[in-house]
Design a protein around this motif. Structure first.
Motif, mmCIF file in Angstrom:
data_model
loop_
_atom_site.group_PDB
_atom_site.id
_atom_site.type_symbol
_atom_site.label_atom_id
_atom_site.label_comp_id
_atom_site.label_asym_id
_atom_site.label_seq_id
_atom_site.Cartn_x
_atom_site.Cartn_y
_atom_site.Cartn_z
ATOM 1 N N TYR A 1 0.813 -1.216 0.000
ATOM 2 C CA TYR A 1 0.000 0.000 0.000
ATOM 3 C C TYR A 1 0.848 1.269 0.000
ATOM 4 O O TYR A 1 0.336 2.343 -0.330
ATOM 5 C CB TYR A 1 -0.901 0.030 1.240
ATOM 6 N N ASP A 2 2.109 1.184 0.389
ATOM 7 C CA ASP A 2 2.935 2.382 0.507
ATOM 8 C C ASP A 2 3.172 3.004 -0.868
ATOM 9 O O ASP A 2 3.521 2.315 -1.835
ATOM 10 C CB ASP A 2 4.261 2.047 1.173
ATOM 11 N N THR A 3 3.018 4.311 -0.945
ATOM 12 C CA THR A 3 3.183 4.993 -2.223
ATOM 13 C C THR A 3 4.653 5.130 -2.603
ATOM 14 O O THR A 3 4.989 5.193 -3.794
ATOM 15 C CB THR A 3 2.535 6.389 -2.195
ATOM 16 N N ARG A 4 5.535 5.192 -1.619
ATOM 17 C CA ARG A 4 6.971 5.379 -1.874
ATOM 18 C C ARG A 4 7.750 4.387 -1.004
ATOM 19 O O ARG A 4 8.321 4.755 0.028
ATOM 20 C CB ARG A 4 7.387 6.805 -1.541
ATOM 21 N N PRO A 5 7.796 3.123 -1.402
ATOM 22 C CA PRO A 5 8.386 2.101 -0.526
ATOM 23 C C PRO A 5 9.855 2.328 -0.196
ATOM 24 O O PRO A 5 10.295 2.000 0.911
ATOM 25 C CB PRO A 5 8.172 0.801 -1.304
ATOM 26 N N LEU A 6 10.630 2.887 -1.106
ATOM 27 C CA LEU A 6 12.037 3.129 -0.793
ATOM 28 C C LEU A 6 12.194 4.222 0.260
ATOM 29 O O LEU A 6 13.097 4.162 1.106
ATOM 30 C CB LEU A 6 12.814 3.496 -2.065
ATOM 31 N N ILE A 7 11.300 5.202 0.228
ATOM 32 C CA ILE A 7 11.317 6.225 1.277
ATOM 33 C C ILE A 7 10.903 5.600 2.605
ATOM 34 O O ILE A 7 11.482 5.917 3.652
ATOM 35 C CB ILE A 7 10.412 7.414 0.903
ATOM 36 N N THR A 8 9.918 4.715 2.585
ATOM 37 C CA THR A 8 9.538 4.012 3.815
ATOM 38 C C THR A 8 10.750 3.303 4.415
ATOM 39 O O THR A 8 10.989 3.388 5.631
ATOM 40 C CB THR A 8 8.426 2.986 3.547
#
Length: 286
Positions: free
Chosen positions: A230-237
């Motif tokens: 669901y995360d829009t920006r997984p690398l930022i997560t």
């Protein structure tokens, strides 16, 4: 100050969506799936009682959606917000502030209720807190998140006149920088899951309690690659998690989990495999 765990009920989501690229053979040991590949998750809120404020952090998905909508999420269990508030001698009218970490339906659906044919605030005496960057993101949703940002959960808050915005990230600081909210309560912003999600950090009984919202939905999401689809920006997560977990380990934070069906809180420890949960406990045990 007093802190209370408020249990708003359980629902189910697809296990693959909740653990992203991690194979089912691994994540199924963390949260076993049913025959439909669905895992049980909590909607666990935090109630902050100060001398003159009663702040509810998130409020579950509520009950105003239709039967078809709820059929997708397999609501189960006996917990609900009103019973949980009553356990501590409170009711909805006592709430002075509803702090919304972000506006996905499972975090803010309970903010609005149906009164006949009208949609009205479920907490009539409360100020509702969001921030301008996230609000704009939510009312003009991208296709990936559109199903999670429901206008009936969001627009009536503003129409009621009870909505206020917390200082944006440019004023408050970015990333791990803390923005003040109340005495002993600060906010950190995270942008991997969705734009400008807010995580309250509370000083309580000599500890820093961090309400993890969807940066870490459960202890099973502590390993860096365990990022929701669901995360829009997984690398930022992943970057946000790595920085936060190092800080939390060094400063001995207590992590409060909104979605884990069993575990409310944990501390952290360093292991050969990286930072992992140490002790699990209920908030009331602090």
């Amino acid at each position: 100050m007093n802190l209370y765990t408020i249990n708003c009920g359980h629902f189910k989501l697809d296990g693959g969506a909740m653990f992203g690229v991690v194979p089912k053979s691994i994540w199924n040991r963390l949260n076993p799936a049913d025959e439909n590949n669905m895992c049980s998750w909590a909607t666990r809120s935090l109630l902050i009682e100060t001398e003159n404020r009663l702040v509810l952090v998130d409020c579950g998905m509520g009950d105003k959606q239709n039967e078809k909508f709820f059929s997708y999420y397999y609501l189960h269990g006996d917990d609900d917000l009103d019973r949980s508030l009553a356990q501590y001698g409170f009711n909805r009218e006592d709430i002075t502030d509803v702090f919304l970490t972000h506006l996905h339906f499972d975090h803010c659906g309970g903010a609005i209720k149906k009164a006949g044919e009208q949609l009205v605030p479920a907490f009539k005496n409360a100020v509702y807190w969001s921030n301008e960057a996230h609000w704009e993101w939510a009312i003009h949703p991208n296709p990936r998140e559109k199903a999670s940002f429901l206008k009936e959960n969001i627009l009536p808050i503003q129409e009621s006149g009870q909505l206020k915005f917390i200082s944006d990230r440019e004023e408050a600081g970015k990333g791990l920088a803390l923005a003040p909210f109340l005495e002993q309560v600060d906010i950190r912003f995270a942008n991997g899951h969705t734009e400008a999600m807010m995580l309250p950090q509370v000083q309580y009984k000599g500890k820093s309690i961090v309400f993890m919202a969807d940066l870490l939905p459960s202890p099973g999401h502590i390993p860096l690659p365990y990022v929701m689809a669901y995360d829009t920006r997984p690398l930022i997560t992943m970057t946000e998690k790595e920085a936060f977990l190092q800080e939390a380990l060094e400063r001995e934070y207590v992590l409060f989990f909104e979605h884990d069906p069993q575990q409310e809180c944990c501390t952290l420890k360093q292991t050969e495999r990286g930072i992992r949960p140490d002790q699990f406990f209920k908030l009331s045990e602090l």
